[in-house]
Design a protein around this motif. Sequence first.
Motif, PDB file in Angstrom:
ATOM      1  N   GLY A 294       0.777  -1.238   0.000  1.00  0.00           N
ATOM      2  CA  GLY A 294       0.000   0.000   0.000  1.00  0.00           C
ATOM      3  C   GLY A 294       0.804   1.281   0.000  1.00  0.00           C
ATOM      4  N   LEU A 295       2.119   1.163  -0.232  1.00  0.00           N
ATOM      5  CA  LEU A 295       2.968   2.364  -0.192  1.00  0.00           C
ATOM      6  C   LEU A 295       2.414   3.470  -1.087  1.00  0.00           C
ATOM      7  N   GLY A 296       2.025   3.078  -2.293  1.00  0.00           N
ATOM      8  CA  GLY A 296       1.525   4.068  -3.249  1.00  0.00           C
ATOM      9  C   GLY A 296       0.290   4.794  -2.741  1.00  0.00           C
ATOM     10  N   GLN A 297      -0.519   4.101  -1.935  1.00  0.00           N
ATOM     11  CA  GLN A 297      -1.727   4.752  -1.402  1.00  0.00           C
ATOM     12  C   GLN A 297      -1.419   5.643  -0.213  1.00  0.00           C
ATOM     13  N   ARG A 298      -0.338   5.338   0.498  1.00  0.00           N
ATOM     14  CA  ARG A 298      -0.025   6.142   1.689  1.00  0.00           C
ATOM     15  C   ARG A 298       0.825   7.354   1.356  1.00  0.00           C
ATOM     16  N   LEU A 299       1.625   7.229   0.268  1.00  0.00           N
ATOM     17  CA  LEU A 299       2.547   8.329  -0.041  1.00  0.00           C
ATOM     18  C   LEU A 299       1.872   9.683  -0.213  1.00  0.00           C
ATOM     19  N   PRO A 300       0.714   9.736  -0.900  1.00  0.00           N
ATOM     20  CA  PRO A 300       0.102  11.057  -1.043  1.00  0.00           C
ATOM     21  C   PRO A 300      -0.117  11.761   0.297  1.00  0.00           C
ATOM     22  N   VAL A 301      -0.456  10.986   1.321  1.00  0.00           N
ATOM     23  CA  VAL A 301      -0.672  11.592   2.641  1.00  0.00           C
ATOM     24  C   VAL A 301       0.666  11.901   3.309  1.00  0.00           C
ATOM     25  N   LEU A 302       1.572  10.929   3.228  1.00  0.00           N
ATOM     26  CA  LEU A 302       2.862  11.091   3.913  1.00  0.00           C
ATOM     27  C   LEU A 302       3.689  12.214   3.318  1.00  0.00           C
ATOM     28  N   ALA A 303       3.691  12.296   1.979  1.00  0.00           N
ATOM     29  CA  ALA A 303       4.568  13.242   1.299  1.00  0.00           C
ATOM     30  C   ALA A 303       3.840  14.536   0.970  1.00  0.00           C
ATOM     31  N   ASP A 304       2.654  14.684   1.542  1.00  0.00           N
ATOM     32  CA  ASP A 304       1.892  15.915   1.421  1.00  0.00           C
ATOM     33  C   ASP A 304       2.664  17.055   2.090  1.00  0.00           C
ATOM     34  N   ALA A 305       2.277  18.291   1.776  1.00  0.00           N
ATOM     35  CA  ALA A 305       2.977  19.440   2.350  1.00  0.00           C
ATOM     36  C   ALA A 305       2.965  19.401   3.876  1.00  0.00           C
ATOM     37  N   GLU A 306       1.887  18.842   4.466  1.00  0.00           N
ATOM     38  CA  GLU A 306       1.815  18.767   5.929  1.00  0.00           C
ATOM     39  C   GLU A 306       2.316  17.410   6.433  1.00  0.00           C
ATOM     40  N   GLY A 307       2.922  16.656   5.557  1.00  0.00           N
ATOM     41  CA  GLY A 307       3.421  15.347   5.938  1.00  0.00           C
ATOM     42  C   GLY A 307       4.856  15.421   6.412  1.00  0.00           C
ATOM     43  N   VAL A 308       5.670  14.479   5.923  1.00  0.00           N
ATOM     44  CA  VAL A 308       7.035  14.364   6.438  1.00  0.00           C
ATOM     45  C   VAL A 308       7.859  15.636   6.282  1.00  0.00           C
ATOM     46  N   TRP A 309       7.564  16.447   5.254  1.00  0.00           N
ATOM     47  CA  TRP A 309       8.441  17.594   4.971  1.00  0.00           C
ATOM     48  C   TRP A 309       8.439  18.619   6.081  1.00  0.00           C
ATOM     49  N   GLU A 310       7.348  18.671   6.851  1.00  0.00           N
ATOM     50  CA  GLU A 310       7.275  19.649   7.931  1.00  0.00           C
ATOM     51  C   GLU A 310       8.296  19.369   9.030  1.00  0.00           C
ATOM     52  N   CYS A 311       8.668  18.113   9.175  1.00  0.00           N
ATOM     53  CA  CYS A 311       9.547  17.735  10.287  1.00  0.00           C
ATOM     54  C   CYS A 311      10.928  18.330  10.101  1.00  0.00           C
ATOM     55  N   SER A 312      11.420  19.021  11.134  1.00  0.00           N
ATOM     56  CA  SER A 312      12.776  19.565  11.033  1.00  0.00           C
ATOM     57  C   SER A 312      13.733  18.760  11.919  1.00  0.00           C
ATOM     58  N   PHE A 313      13.345  17.536  12.249  1.00  0.00           N
ATOM     59  CA  PHE A 313      14.242  16.592  12.922  1.00  0.00           C
ATOM     60  C   PHE A 313      14.746  17.133  14.258  1.00  0.00           C
ATOM     61  N   VAL A 314      13.801  17.586  15.069  1.00  0.00           N
ATOM     62  CA  VAL A 314      14.172  17.975  16.424  1.00  0.00           C
ATOM     63  C   VAL A 314      14.613  16.716  17.182  1.00  0.00           C
ATOM     64  N   GLY A 315      13.915  15.612  16.882  1.00  0.00           N
ATOM     65  CA  GLY A 315      14.332  14.328  17.448  1.00  0.00           C
ATOM     66  C   GLY A 315      13.785  14.053  18.830  1.00  0.00           C
ATOM     67  N   GLU A 316      13.044  14.986  19.405  1.00  0.00           N
ATOM     68  CA  GLU A 316      12.568  14.813  20.777  1.00  0.00           C
ATOM     69  C   GLU A 316      11.490  13.724  20.867  1.00  0.00           C
ATOM     70  N   CYS A 317      10.777  13.490  19.763  1.00  0.00           N
ATOM     71  CA  CYS A 317       9.764  12.423  19.755  1.00  0.00           C
ATOM     72  C   CYS A 317      10.399  11.098  20.138  1.00  0.00           C
TER      73      CYS A 317
END
Lengths: 145, 247, 118, 569
Positions: B191-214
């Motif tokens: 299902g990668l192809g179905q999840r990517l639109p959500v994950l790689a959306d503007a509010e998806g992974v790109w927002e993360c600036s890798f603070v790493g505290e999570c």
Amino acid sequence: MNAELPLSHTVGEGQGEGRHRHKPAIAHLFWWFMFAQGGVLAAILLPVHILIQGILGPLGIVPVVDRHYDTWANVLGNPLVKLYLLVLIAFPFFHFAHRLRYLLVDLGVPAARGVPAQIVFYGGAVAVTLGTIYILLTTVPISFG
Amino acid sequence: MTATKRITIKATRFDPDKDEKPRLQTYEIPFSDDSMVVLDALNYIKGHVDGSLSYRWSCRMGICGSCGMMVDGVPKLTCNAFLRDHWPRPITVEPLNNFPVIRDLVIDMDDFMHKLKAIKPWVIRKQPVPLGGGAFVQTTAQIDEFRQFSQCINCMLCYAACPVYGLNNEFLGPAAIALARRYNVDSRDEGLGQRLPVLADAEGVWECSFVGECSVVCPKGVDPAKAIQQTKLDTTMRFVLPFGNRD
Amino acid sequence: MPRGWWTRRSNYFWYIVREFTSLPLALWLLWFLLEIRRAQDGPSGYHPHSSLGFVIFSVIVLLFALYHSVTFLSLAGAILHFNVADRPIPSQLIVLSQFAAWAAASVVVGFVLIYFAR
Amino acid sequence: MDPTSYDVLIIGGGLAGIRAAIAVAETNPRLKIGMVSKVYPMRSHTVSAEGGAAAVLSKDDSYDTHAFDTIKGSDYLADQDVVEAFVREAPLEVVQMEHWGCPWSRNADGTVAVRPFGGMTTWRTVFAADKSGFHMLHTVFQTSLKYDQIHRHDEAFVTKLLVENSRCVGVTAIDVRSGQMYAITAKATILATGGLGRIYAFTTNGNICTGDGMALAYRAGVPLKDMEMVQFHPTGLPFTGILITEAVRGEGGYLLNNQGERFLKRYVPNKMELGPRDIISRAMTTEFEEGRGFEGPHGKYMHLDVRHLGEATIDRRLPFMRELGREFVGIDIVKDPIPVRPVMHYMMGGVDADISGATLMKGLYAAGECANVGLNGANRLGSNSLSECLVFGAAAGRAAAEQVGSLAAAGANPIEAMLKDETKRVEGGFLDKKGGDERIAEIREDMQHSMDEGAGVYRTKEGLTELTRRLDGFRERFERIKIDDSSRVFNTELTAAIELGFMLDCAVAVAHSALAREESRGAHARRDFPERNDEKYLKHTIAHHTEAGPRLEYRDVTLGKFEPKARAY
């Protein structure tokens, strides 16, 4: 059918997809790629340049190419060096642009997330790239020997 | 055992019908046993001092994920935050950061429930697989690919620790992305192809600036920060490499 | 989110420092660009920077640069994921190889900068 | 306001409830399904299950052995037709879970691995390390999200079953967040609310295990079955009662007394640590009484020793146990023995339901721990309950889905009146009540300690009689409770008060059922009647709710190919 119920937290039909249609953000993908590349280059290459050209050279501890016109111009004329310098200077600026933009967001400037800010920051990196190309091409003519 | 020790708990009180904004209320309770945790203290308060204090809890063994709160400013499961680590200093217990507060120590996590559904956290197959064929074959090495991401208990500590989420609630966030990766790298999933639109959306992974505290605050050893960066990398490679797998 | 959120925990503070490294690094590279540009002043007009102020500036930038290198390479190493014979390479090994690459590049660049000065 | 209306309504969001919801959706995709849970579903107590799920998977195993083990384990109180159906269905459910993504632990060749478990003659417990329940719950919950027709009401607390013409037509519930009461109607309702461990003080069960579904059904006129059958797990951590999985012994751990002796050789010589839970719990209690337990600040305990298994096995098979030891006891189980003692763990009894989960009330089904479909009898074998949730959750879902096709929806008018009555009861009886002087927590703690004392591992007539007397007192005190919290929003004191009422009803059923069964069978061990009495008590206890207390009846156990024999291991 039960829209008037006070159940703000039921999850069912059509409620899971969020507020907007999702699609991969190709622009974000590209800028992130450039950010990552620039970050690697800056991490691997910059410290030695700063150490030698910014500290050891000016203090006269070691001889450095940029201390004398002859050696500097000789090196700058080499096309491989020009290419290297382009990569060294331009790529990290995409890294810096990305980080500084998000730093502003972190410090409480949400506008830095918007498209105008993206144009300013990534545009700035592009401008530095073009400027670097211009300077490299016009400063010392390419020479093969 | 010294039954005379006492410890001070400052807990957030907020009732939307009565209070303008949250306030801290101080309780002094007996600290009778070194095994006591912050949750025991809250239960003592609710049972014997002030029945109106509201908070969530259930399993008290660090697996149901409901008792996450800010303990002295750090997101923690209160069922394994020991009083002995704080005594004799007072302990401040507040609702998890970055979420709307419903009441006292109870946060509104519906946002996550919607995001969880949005990343399609179930095995997606292109063709249905009949049960009669038995179980898939999956090696331990293949399980190791997603094992740590499957340990998420949805306790929301990572969201409380994430300044990116705090600044922008639209961000998909650590746990949801880690769970998406849990399925994306599961050898049984297509299902990668179905999840990517959500994950790689503007509010998806790109927002993360890798603070790493999570990853630092995760009580279950999940590394959402890693999941996010790996998703960025994989997604980028799919588009950048000429022969990237684009199914 | 309160404005000073990043001052409340040391991890947040060091994250902000990490992001901030890009500013001094950018300034130093802009200076470097200038240094290249000055080569057009010709043999007589070329005076490379050598004031004490510039050296101090470079020292400060170097500290940020090292912090950037260490954090970036460690983090990048932690997310890279390679399998050899169906077994993942331990991330410590990947981080180690990143630092090795950094060392190798530094040696090569340093050599060129010094060797061609003669 | 129209009540929310569904074809099938499921109360409870644990493994059985969610499995039922998916079964309804797959049986008839057009049905509207409601799922009410007083917590977010992934908080349900299934999450705490550790060891695994039993199913016949390997070639050297057979349905007959699984059935026999289960029936012998139940001390012949299981209904054999139910067991036969269960063992055939369990492997399919285990594979279904695998297809949904459950990360079952594997053999070297990538096939699903099994481990030994107590009372099972062969290895047949599939597992996901020692977090099987956690992985199974999250797997079914996340899978359920793909069905848009499953409409969830998270954090809604059910207060009453709505009954019209002796048919269950839905429930009333409190939306905990707003505090508003509302009615949810349904053509069929499935109870899957889990256990009642919190009626005891020392229990592995989470705070939410308060017997809600059992009490809801009981009050509505559906009897409870075999409520005296309360399982004590041999290995709980002292003080907290946190469960240390039977898989620790399955993987080869030893139980040692204070002489460093594997004392089980005197009790279950052929099975040792892999004996059934009831017998090992009694063995430990006996050893304690004879002075061979360790003494700790939180009572007597034994050592559960896994040091000889080695770090690699422990980290691969029992990582959660190591985590629990480190975080909750401050020991490393690789180097230190684990302190354990018997702890109330599971309710074999529950809502009287048949093989498809149907109860005696039309439109009402039950599944999982809150139900008693006749699988577990007097003692459940470890790892049968996760399989039970799957098999009978699915069965109830399918049965409900098939039944509702022929049913009309309930009328709205009586519902409205019933909602009004129930709102008056809840708000008048608790929220707006004046003049009480009893704290909920104090009654609850008194009840819990009384249950520990009176209805523990060993029972006596005197102890149980005293318990019933005390429970009557608690019920009187319950009438005089006071509530500090008068606000509507997320009032957990209100729900705790209602839960206490549920628990008291369940506790009374337990005490009376136990007092009446004058024999020792499975988990029900009477000091005054140490022998099993098949002549008189090879029967299910059926407890009906009356104002005066439970009215007990007995119903024959369904026998089959396995004749009741003495139970020795």
